[in-house]
Motif scaffolding. Structure first.
Motif, PDB file in Angstrom:
ATOM      1  N   ILE A 109      58.373  76.418  24.309  1.00  0.00           N
ATOM      2  CA  ILE A 109      59.456  75.486  24.592  1.00  0.00           C
ATOM      3  C   ILE A 109      59.318  75.010  26.030  1.00  0.00           C
ATOM      4  CG2 ILE A 109      61.949  75.126  24.588  1.00  0.00           C
ATOM      5  CD1 ILE A 109      60.836  75.748  21.857  1.00  0.00           C
ATOM      6  N   ASP A 110      59.081  73.725  26.193  1.00  0.00           N
ATOM      7  CA  ASP A 110      58.964  73.130  27.524  1.00  0.00           C
ATOM      8  C   ASP A 110      60.360  72.847  28.065  1.00  0.00           C
ATOM      9  OD1 ASP A 110      58.189  71.830  29.811  1.00  0.00           O
ATOM     10  OD2 ASP A 110      57.725  69.936  28.805  1.00  0.00           O
ATOM     11  N   GLU A 111      60.789  73.624  29.069  1.00  0.00           N
ATOM     12  CA  GLU A 111      62.128  73.519  29.632  1.00  0.00           C
ATOM     13  C   GLU A 111      62.137  72.780  30.964  1.00  0.00           C
ATOM     14  OE1 GLU A 111      63.352  77.520  29.978  1.00  0.00           O
ATOM     15  OE2 GLU A 111      63.172  77.968  27.825  1.00  0.00           O
ATOM     16  N   GLY A 112      61.078  72.038  31.249  1.00  0.00           N
ATOM     17  CA  GLY A 112      61.000  71.358  32.537  1.00  0.00           C
ATOM     18  C   GLY A 112      62.056  70.296  32.732  1.00  0.00           C
ATOM     19  N   GLY A 113      62.535  69.700  31.631  1.00  0.00           N
ATOM     20  CA  GLY A 113      63.570  68.686  31.760  1.00  0.00           C
ATOM     21  C   GLY A 113      64.888  69.242  32.256  1.00  0.00           C
ATOM     22  N   ALA A 114      65.168  70.508  31.959  1.00  0.00           N
ATOM     23  CA  ALA A 114      66.417  71.127  32.411  1.00  0.00           C
ATOM     24  C   ALA A 114      66.330  71.646  33.838  1.00  0.00           C
ATOM     25  CB  ALA A 114      66.816  72.259  31.470  1.00  0.00           C
ATOM     26  N   SER A 115      65.136  72.084  34.243  1.00  0.00           N
ATOM     27  CA  SER A 115      64.977  72.646  35.587  1.00  0.00           C
ATOM     28  C   SER A 115      64.595  71.609  36.628  1.00  0.00           C
ATOM     29  CB  SER A 115      63.907  73.751  35.563  1.00  0.00           C
ATOM     30  OG  SER A 115      62.686  73.247  35.060  1.00  0.00           O
ATOM     31  N   GLY A 116      64.475  70.335  36.238  1.00  0.00           N
ATOM     32  CA  GLY A 116      64.213  69.275  37.195  1.00  0.00           C
ATOM     33  C   GLY A 116      62.759  69.088  37.570  1.00  0.00           C
ATOM     34  N   GLN A 117      61.825  69.515  36.738  1.00  0.00           N
ATOM     35  CA  GLN A 117      60.405  69.313  37.031  1.00  0.00           C
ATOM     36  C   GLN A 117      59.995  67.878  36.712  1.00  0.00           C
ATOM     37  OE1 GLN A 117      57.911  72.186  35.080  1.00  0.00           O
ATOM     38  NE2 GLN A 117      59.153  73.914  35.716  1.00  0.00           N
ATOM     39  N   SER A 118      59.004  67.414  37.429  1.00  0.00           N
ATOM     40  CA  SER A 118      58.471  66.086  37.163  1.00  0.00           C
ATOM     41  C   SER A 118      57.582  66.119  35.922  1.00  0.00           C
ATOM     42  CB  SER A 118      57.674  65.580  38.378  1.00  0.00           C
ATOM     43  OG  SER A 118      56.557  66.420  38.619  1.00  0.00           O
ATOM     44  N   MET A 119      57.299  64.951  35.388  1.00  0.00           N
ATOM     45  CA  MET A 119      56.478  64.885  34.193  1.00  0.00           C
ATOM     46  C   MET A 119      55.060  65.362  34.468  1.00  0.00           C
ATOM     47  SD  MET A 119      56.557  64.356  31.022  1.00  0.00           S
ATOM     48  CE  MET A 119      58.196  63.625  30.949  1.00  0.00           C
ATOM     49  N   GLU A 120      54.542  65.154  35.684  1.00  0.00           N
ATOM     50  CA  GLU A 120      53.199  65.625  36.011  1.00  0.00           C
ATOM     51  C   GLU A 120      53.145  67.149  36.026  1.00  0.00           C
ATOM     52  OE1 GLU A 120      54.873  63.381  37.646  1.00  0.00           O
ATOM     53  OE2 GLU A 120      53.744  61.534  37.208  1.00  0.00           O
ATOM     54  N   ARG A 122      55.093  69.172  34.361  1.00  0.00           N
ATOM     55  CA  ARG A 122      55.240  69.656  32.990  1.00  0.00           C
ATOM     56  C   ARG A 122      53.942  69.501  32.211  1.00  0.00           C
ATOM     57  NH1 ARG A 122      60.666  66.883  30.761  1.00  0.00           N
ATOM     58  NH2 ARG A 122      60.146  68.206  28.989  1.00  0.00           N
ATOM     59  N   GLU A 123      53.268  68.391  32.369  1.00  0.00           N
ATOM     60  CA  GLU A 123      52.002  68.185  31.668  1.00  0.00           C
ATOM     61  C   GLU A 123      50.930  69.153  32.163  1.00  0.00           C
ATOM     62  OE1 GLU A 123      51.034  64.123  32.276  1.00  0.00           O
ATOM     63  OE2 GLU A 123      52.497  63.354  30.809  1.00  0.00           O
ATOM     64  N   ARG A 124      50.973  69.490  33.446  1.00  0.00           N
ATOM     65  CA  ARG A 124      50.003  70.442  33.979  1.00  0.00           C
ATOM     66  C   ARG A 124      50.226  71.835  33.385  1.00  0.00           C
ATOM     67  NH1 ARG A 124      51.509  70.526  38.947  1.00  0.00           N
ATOM     68  NH2 ARG A 124      50.696  68.433  39.337  1.00  0.00           N
ATOM     69  N   ALA A 125      51.474  72.251  33.270  1.00  0.00           N
ATOM     70  CA  ALA A 125      51.771  73.555  32.685  1.00  0.00           C
ATOM     71  C   ALA A 125      51.415  73.590  31.202  1.00  0.00           C
ATOM     72  CB  ALA A 125      53.244  73.892  32.891  1.00  0.00           C
ATOM     73  N   PRO A 323      45.559  86.248  30.557  1.00  0.00           N
ATOM     74  CA  PRO A 323      46.028  85.062  31.300  1.00  0.00           C
ATOM     75  C   PRO A 323      47.521  84.830  31.105  1.00  0.00           C
ATOM     76  CG  PRO A 323      44.890  84.388  29.301  1.00  0.00           C
ATOM     77  CD  PRO A 323      44.744  85.884  29.386  1.00  0.00           C
ATOM     78  N   SER A 324      48.179  84.425  32.151  1.00  0.00           N
ATOM     79  CA  SER A 324      49.595  84.054  32.115  1.00  0.00           C
ATOM     80  C   SER A 324      49.804  82.869  33.048  1.00  0.00           C
ATOM     81  CB  SER A 324      50.505  85.226  32.527  1.00  0.00           C
ATOM     82  OG  SER A 324      50.206  85.642  33.844  1.00  0.00           O
ATOM     83  N   VAL A 325      50.836  82.100  32.773  1.00  0.00           N
ATOM     84  CA  VAL A 325      51.118  80.876  33.522  1.00  0.00           C
ATOM     85  C   VAL A 325      52.532  80.980  34.078  1.00  0.00           C
ATOM     86  CG1 VAL A 325      51.285  78.368  33.428  1.00  0.00           C
ATOM     87  CG2 VAL A 325      49.596  79.546  32.016  1.00  0.00           C
ATOM     88  N   PHE A 326      52.664  80.817  35.382  1.00  0.00           N
ATOM     89  CA  PHE A 326      54.002  80.825  35.997  1.00  0.00           C
ATOM     90  C   PHE A 326      54.602  79.429  35.899  1.00  0.00           C
ATOM     91  CE2 PHE A 326      56.591  79.843  39.753  1.00  0.00           C
ATOM     92  CZ  PHE A 326      57.632  80.728  39.534  1.00  0.00           C
ATOM     93  N   ILE A 327      55.786  79.363  35.323  1.00  0.00           N
ATOM     94  CA  ILE A 327      56.505  78.100  35.175  1.00  0.00           C
ATOM     95  C   ILE A 327      57.891  78.283  35.778  1.00  0.00           C
ATOM     96  CG2 ILE A 327      57.388  76.397  33.536  1.00  0.00           C
ATOM     97  CD1 ILE A 327      55.188  77.279  31.625  1.00  0.00           C
ATOM     98  N   PRO A 328      58.261  77.524  36.801  1.00  0.00           N
ATOM     99  CA  PRO A 328      59.592  77.698  37.423  1.00  0.00           C
ATOM    100  C   PRO A 328      60.708  77.349  36.458  1.00  0.00           C
ATOM    101  CG  PRO A 328      58.489  75.733  38.270  1.00  0.00           C
ATOM    102  CD  PRO A 328      57.479  76.457  37.441  1.00  0.00           C
ATOM    103  N   GLY A 329      61.814  78.081  36.586  1.00  0.00           N
ATOM    104  CA  GLY A 329      62.971  77.865  35.729  1.00  0.00           C
ATOM    105  C   GLY A 329      64.208  77.495  36.523  1.00  0.00           C
ATOM    106  N   LEU A 330      65.350  77.670  35.883  1.00  0.00           N
ATOM    107  CA  LEU A 330      66.611  77.324  36.538  1.00  0.00           C
ATOM    108  C   LEU A 330      66.917  78.233  37.721  1.00  0.00           C
ATOM    109  CD1 LEU A 330      68.959  76.562  33.500  1.00  0.00           C
ATOM    110  CD2 LEU A 330      68.107  74.926  35.171  1.00  0.00           C
TER     111      LEU A 330
END
Length: 535
Positions: A109-120, A122-125, A323-330
């Protein structure tokens, strides 16, 4: 008293610091490379066997996942969910006779829209996670959080669990034997890995009846308006968790998955237990922290990583290059007191540093919890469950309860004193609406010489003087979800499927009240003698 020139002549005891240069507690031969707890030193090989065995023992002990079932792995990119994905790969690729026998799928689930991430960003993650998912050869789904705005209202209804297999040891063993026998009698078919590789190469983003539908800036803005209407970070995190569960549930149902694996670790569940108590979810602690969560009926959520601590997971991922990917949240870079969830996490983590048995003690306490009410059957009315979290309503209590006392205190605290134009005879009677509101809600056919109105059309007054009614969500929510909605400035910002389902349940409840005198209660139905039995 102590003196400055006092000599102890070397009688002070030195604290013994555990060293890694000791033998493994399991094989007694190799040198230990890590210490999980005091006295539990493992070498590299024994630690891997210990880690894998714990995962397989958790699934084998509960016997919830039957052979051939489709299981959806909820992967967020964090250490726990990535380690869970690695364990599933290990269990399905082994040649041992007790290997895992279910069909896995992955959802992110891509939650970048709620945490204020840019589209670039989000696409990178998403690109990093796609590279991990493709390496597994499993069918995967990448769903953006904006899709929650177009969900159907049926996602809030608990499905029928009639097709669920009985959870007994004999039936599970029979299902395994039948699965093995079927595999032996099968004719050569195309490789499953090739089929899964073909499916994963589709790189599905938002799948709706097999057709991809990319997100639009309007959807992202609507999602941002939804979270901007929530005042506190505590309510935002709770709302985000609810919407994420709805998306996972909808994907599981549309793609034919009957089980969903979550990567909640022991440390995460200990934090979740204390934070849920603070949020008023005490009635649903057993389902929120237990191994299996059957609240949705047709889709069961399981937590196979609940025996692992965050320390064990971090060691395993580091030693075996998971492997794991860090994705910032709220709550990324938020202060400790920014939300109840973040404050609880900080409290438990700091306490665990000084007292290593903190997490295990809280976790063992959660294992003893059970639901107070009996499990819901398939004939239970949907109104008996919360509109958002689909748990049993904990607000349908007797008159003299702590919850009713809380409501009364809240009403008294919000009551304002009389204004300067107040007279003794203008006070409204308790429980009655004010005169101004009564005039507004007056029926159009009751005065003014009007001859049409309430009796025309379907179900009520259709005159132009009547104002549109807003659905009261509080009566359809549990106590914790009421607090979340209470922190919202505008309830209309909620997704349409929630408002539509709330309106449908309200209409159904009103219709049931209208025909209540013609319905038979269960006690009256049992008291009526059967005609065939009396003959």
């Amino acid at each position: 008293m102590c003196q400055v020139d006092e000599e102890y002549n070397g009688q002070l005891e030195h604290r013994v610091i555990p060293r890694v240069s000791k033998k493994c507690v399991k094989c007694k031969e190799n040198t230990a490379v890590l210490i999980i707890r005091a006295g539990d030193a493992f070498c590299r090989g024994c630690f891997k066997e210990y880690f894998i065995h714990k995962f397989r023992a958790m699934l084998g002990k509960n016997r919830v996942i039957f052979p051939g079932e489709k299981v959806l792995l909820a992967v967020s990119g964090g250490p726990a969910s990535s380690s869970m994905l690695s364990q599933v790969q290990e269990g399905l690729s082994r040649d041992a006779p007790k290997k895992l026998r279910f069909v896995p799928g992955i959802i992110y689930i891509d939650e970048g829209g709620a945490s204020g991430q840019s589209m670039e960003e989000r696409e990178r993650a998403v690109a990093q996670l796609e590279s991990v998912f493709r390496a597994t050869n499993y069918h995967y789904h990448i769903v953006h959080l904006e899709q929650v705005l177009s969900l159907p209202s049926s996602v809030l209804e608990a499905g029928s669990s009639a097709t669920e297999k009985p959870q007994t040891g004999s039936s599970y063993k029979a299902a395994v034997d039948q699965f093995i026998q079927t595999k032996k009698n099968q004719h050569p078919v195309p490789s499953v890995k090739n089929a899964q590789s073909h499916l994963s190469s589709l790189s599905m983003h938002e799948v709706e009846n097999g057709v991809t539908s990319p997100i639009t800036p309007e959807h992202t803005q609507a999602l941002q308006r939804l979270f901007a209407s929530v005042r506190t970070l505590t309510a935002k995190e709770d709302l985000l968790h609810t919407l994420r569960q709805h998306l996972i549930l909808h994907t599981a149902r549309t793609q034919g998955y009957t089980k969903v694996m979550m990567g909640d670790s022991c440390s995460r569940l200990a934090i979740k237990l204390l934070s849920n108590i603070s949020l008023g979810r005490g009635a649903s602690l057993a389902t929120d922290t237990g191994f299996s969560d059957p609240r949705y009926g047709d889709v069961v959520i399981v937590r196979p990583m609940r025996d692992y601590s965050s320390k064990e997971i971090a060691y395993y991922n580091r030693m075996f290059d998971i492997p794991s990917v860090f994705i910032p949240g709220l709550d990324t870079k938020a202060q400790d007191k920014a939300s109840i969830q973040h404050l609880t996490e900080s409290f438990v983590t700091k306490l665990q540093t000084d007292f290593p048995s903190t997490v295990s003690t809280i976790y063992r306490t959660s294992e003893k919890l059970h639901t107070a009410c009996p499990p819901q059957n398939t004939n239970t009315q949907p109104v008996a469950k919360c509109l958002l979290c689909v748990c049993a309503l904990d607000t349908k209590l007797e008159e003299f309860s702590a919850y009713q006392a809380t409501l009364i205190s809240e009403q008294l605290s919000q009551r304002r004193g009389p204004g300067p134009g107040f007279t003794r005879g203008t006070a409204a009677a308790p429980g009655l609406p004010p005169a101004s509101s009564a005039s507004k809600s007056q029926c159009c056919s009751s005065g003014g010489g009007q001859h049409q109105g309430c009796m025309t059309g379907e179900g009520g007054c259709f005159s132009s003087a009547k104002e549109p009614e807003t659905v009261d969500l509080k009566s359809l929510l549990c106590y914790s979800c009421r607090l979340t909605i209470k922190d919202m400035t505008v309830e209309d910002a909620l997704p349409q499927y929630i408002l539509s389902e709330a309106e449908r349940r309200k209409r159904r409840s009103q219709m049931r009240e209208e025909i209540s005198e013609f319905l038979l209660d269960e006690e009256e139905d049992e008291a009526i003698p059967r005609v065939n039995g009396s003959l």
